[in-house]
Design an enzyme around this catalytic site. Structure first.
Site, PDB file in Angstrom:
ATOM      1  N   HIS A 272       0.964  -1.092  -0.243  1.00 31.44           N
ATOM      2  CA  HIS A 272      -0.070  -0.141  -0.054  1.00 31.44           C
ATOM      3  C   HIS A 272       0.928   1.373   0.195  1.00 31.44           C
ATOM      4  O   HIS A 272       0.398   2.244  -0.109  1.00 31.44           O
ATOM      5  CB  HIS A 272      -0.733  -0.363   1.239  1.00 31.44           C
ATOM      6  N   CYS A 273       2.378   1.032   0.343  1.00 28.47           N
ATOM      7  CA  CYS A 273       2.963   1.967   0.129  1.00 28.47           C
ATOM      8  C   CYS A 273       4.078   2.868  -0.793  1.00 28.47           C
ATOM      9  O   CYS A 273       3.591   4.024  -1.143  1.00 28.47           O
ATOM     10  CB  CYS A 273       3.318   1.794   1.519  1.00 28.47           C
ATOM     11  N   ILE A 274       4.867   1.988  -0.893  1.00 29.69           N
ATOM     12  CA  ILE A 274       6.006   2.396  -1.932  1.00 29.69           C
ATOM     13  C   ILE A 274       5.164   2.857  -3.530  1.00 29.69           C
ATOM     14  O   ILE A 274       5.302   3.428  -3.915  1.00 29.69           O
ATOM     15  CB  ILE A 274       6.929   1.520  -2.444  1.00 29.69           C
TER      16      ILE A 274
END
Length: 440
Positions: A272-274
């Protein structure tokens, strides 16, 4: 006004404050467990009634969170989908998704929708903390504006703060409680309350001067990784044309004891982040008429990696006289990284979609993902994991390794697969070299 923070601080310090956590996913659920373990009464809020029902039964729906951890804290943990109970909470922590829309712009539906729900039940003395990754200004500008429509003022009637999550699912050397935590507040009193809250459950808190600094810190952490991964992905494509093994190059380079940190190429970014967070800053930068060319270039390279993988599969098929159209492709792994069941933004989904669009017959095996369906960006993918048998391996023209799960018997796969495309260098890392293995 001066009595409000003192009253809340006393409740936090004596573990009498009622903690409400909104969003019981990969961030919210482990956080809820830590607060329960520290002795706080916790109410977990989620719109998914199925999740709430499972948690009430003491069952986990996340692979790396054992059900025993839910059951051990059952007396302190109350999952619910009744958001009217927010009015009872002393501290409310928001852990909801911040995805991108189809134009790769921030989709703030979940954060702002949750904030509006909190506003319905907001009362004096509460602490509201956002943990979801977002652009600078979300907390002290956008969220504050929504909450203050109630007539209550941030920093006076209620506390407002941002403390970015730093979860890495299934990581063994760090956990929610042992990762240092960035904390910030709209005012100094907001910061004091937030720091006291997290000091109760994490090994160390790092206060910063503003919510914008905290929001920017989280973005920097993920942009740093995205840019460096893009670098090695680009070098992988170049070195492949030059006949150089990028994996050997990285192993050699990382022997330098300073000035180099190893990053590894792959089939694309997942989680979900990078893949998402850098675009929150590029979007916000437009407000200041600033072009974040470096970040956007990294995003372009990483986003294009699935296309490179599909092209490489086509090249390997050509060497055996096969076209991609009509070929049988066995994909190993749909989770975004090894040993988790998390498919959020997994490059495997895009690769499967591209293979199908090119006429390939695609099946997959993932020991942690029995069903692959229900993804909003990939509504056409509706598959179930097949058994990884000798027969299945032999029937596939290409076995495409996308996620290097530890459970895979790499020797068994190499023995029975006809041709293997390895995007993770997993076979060589497991001591297996073969002419039928093609690195990607």
């Amino acid at each position: 006004m001066n009595r409000i923070p003192g009253s809340l601080l006393e409740k936090i310090q004596t573990k009498q404050s009622l903690i409400g956590i909104i969003g019981l996913g990969y961030v919210g659920l482990p956080l809820a467990i830590e607060f329960c373990r520290a002795g706080f009464p916790v109410t977990g809020f989620d719109i998914d009634d199925k999740k709430v029902a499972l948690l009430k039964q003491g069952k986990s729906y996340i692979k790396h969170i054992d059900s025993s951890r839910i059951m051990a804290n059952g007396s302190r943990f109350s999952p619910t989908s009744d958001f009217s109970k927010l009015s009872d909470m002393d501290c409310i922590i928001i852990c909801v998704p911040t995805p991108l829309n189809k134009n790769r712009e921030p989709d703030m539906t979940y954060v702002f929708g949750t904030t509006r729900t909190i506003a319905q039940y907001l009362r004096k003395g509460q602490l509201i903390v956002l943990e979801s990754t977002t652009y600078p200004g979300t907390t002290d500008e956008d969220m504050r504006s929504i909450l203050e429509e109630t007539g209550l003022k941030a920093g006076e009637d209620f506390h407002l703060a941002f403390s970015p999550e730093r979860e890495d699912p299934n990581r063994k050397d760090f956990s929610t409680s042992t990762i240092p935590k960035i904390v910030s507040g709209y005012t100094e009193k907001c910061l004091a309350a937030t720091r006291a809250l997290y000091d109760s459950v994490v090994v160390k808190t790092i206060p910063v001067s503003s919510t914008k600094v905290a929001e920017a810190t989280k973005l920097l952490e993920n942009i740093y990784r995205a840019v460096n991964i893009a670098l090695v992905n680009e070098l992988k494509m170049l070195f492949d044309k030059m006949g150089i093994d990028v994996w050997e190059v990285i192993e050699a380079a990382k022997t330098k004891p300073f000035g180099f940190q190893a990053f590894y190429p792959g089939p694309g970014l997942g989680g979900h982040c990078i893949p998402i967070d850098p675009f929150y800053l590029t979007w916000k930068a437009r407000e200041y008429e600033f072009s974040t060319r470096f970040i956007e270039l990294a995003g372009e390279i990483n986003t294009n990696m699935p296309y490179y993988v599909v092209e490489r599969v086509g090249q390997v098929l050509n060497t055996i006289g096969k076209a991609l159209h009509g070929s049988q492709i066995l994909v190993l792994g749909t989770a975004y990284k090894k040993d988790v069941d998390d498919q959020r933004e997994s490059p495997s989904l895009r690769i499967i979609q591209l293979l199908k669009k090119n006429g390939a017959n695609v099946i997959y095996h993932d020991p942690y993902v029995p069903e692959c369906r229900g993804h909003r960006h990939y509504p056409d993918i509706d598959m179930s994991s097949v058994a990884l048998t000798e027969e299945v391996l032999k029937k596939a023209h290409i076995t495409l390794l996308l996620t290097d799960h530890s459970l895979y018997d790499y020797a068994f796969i190499e023995r029975h697969a006809e041709h293997i495309v390895d995007t993770r260098n997993a076979f060589e890392r497991n001591g297996i070299k073969s002419k039928k293995i093609y690195k990607c």
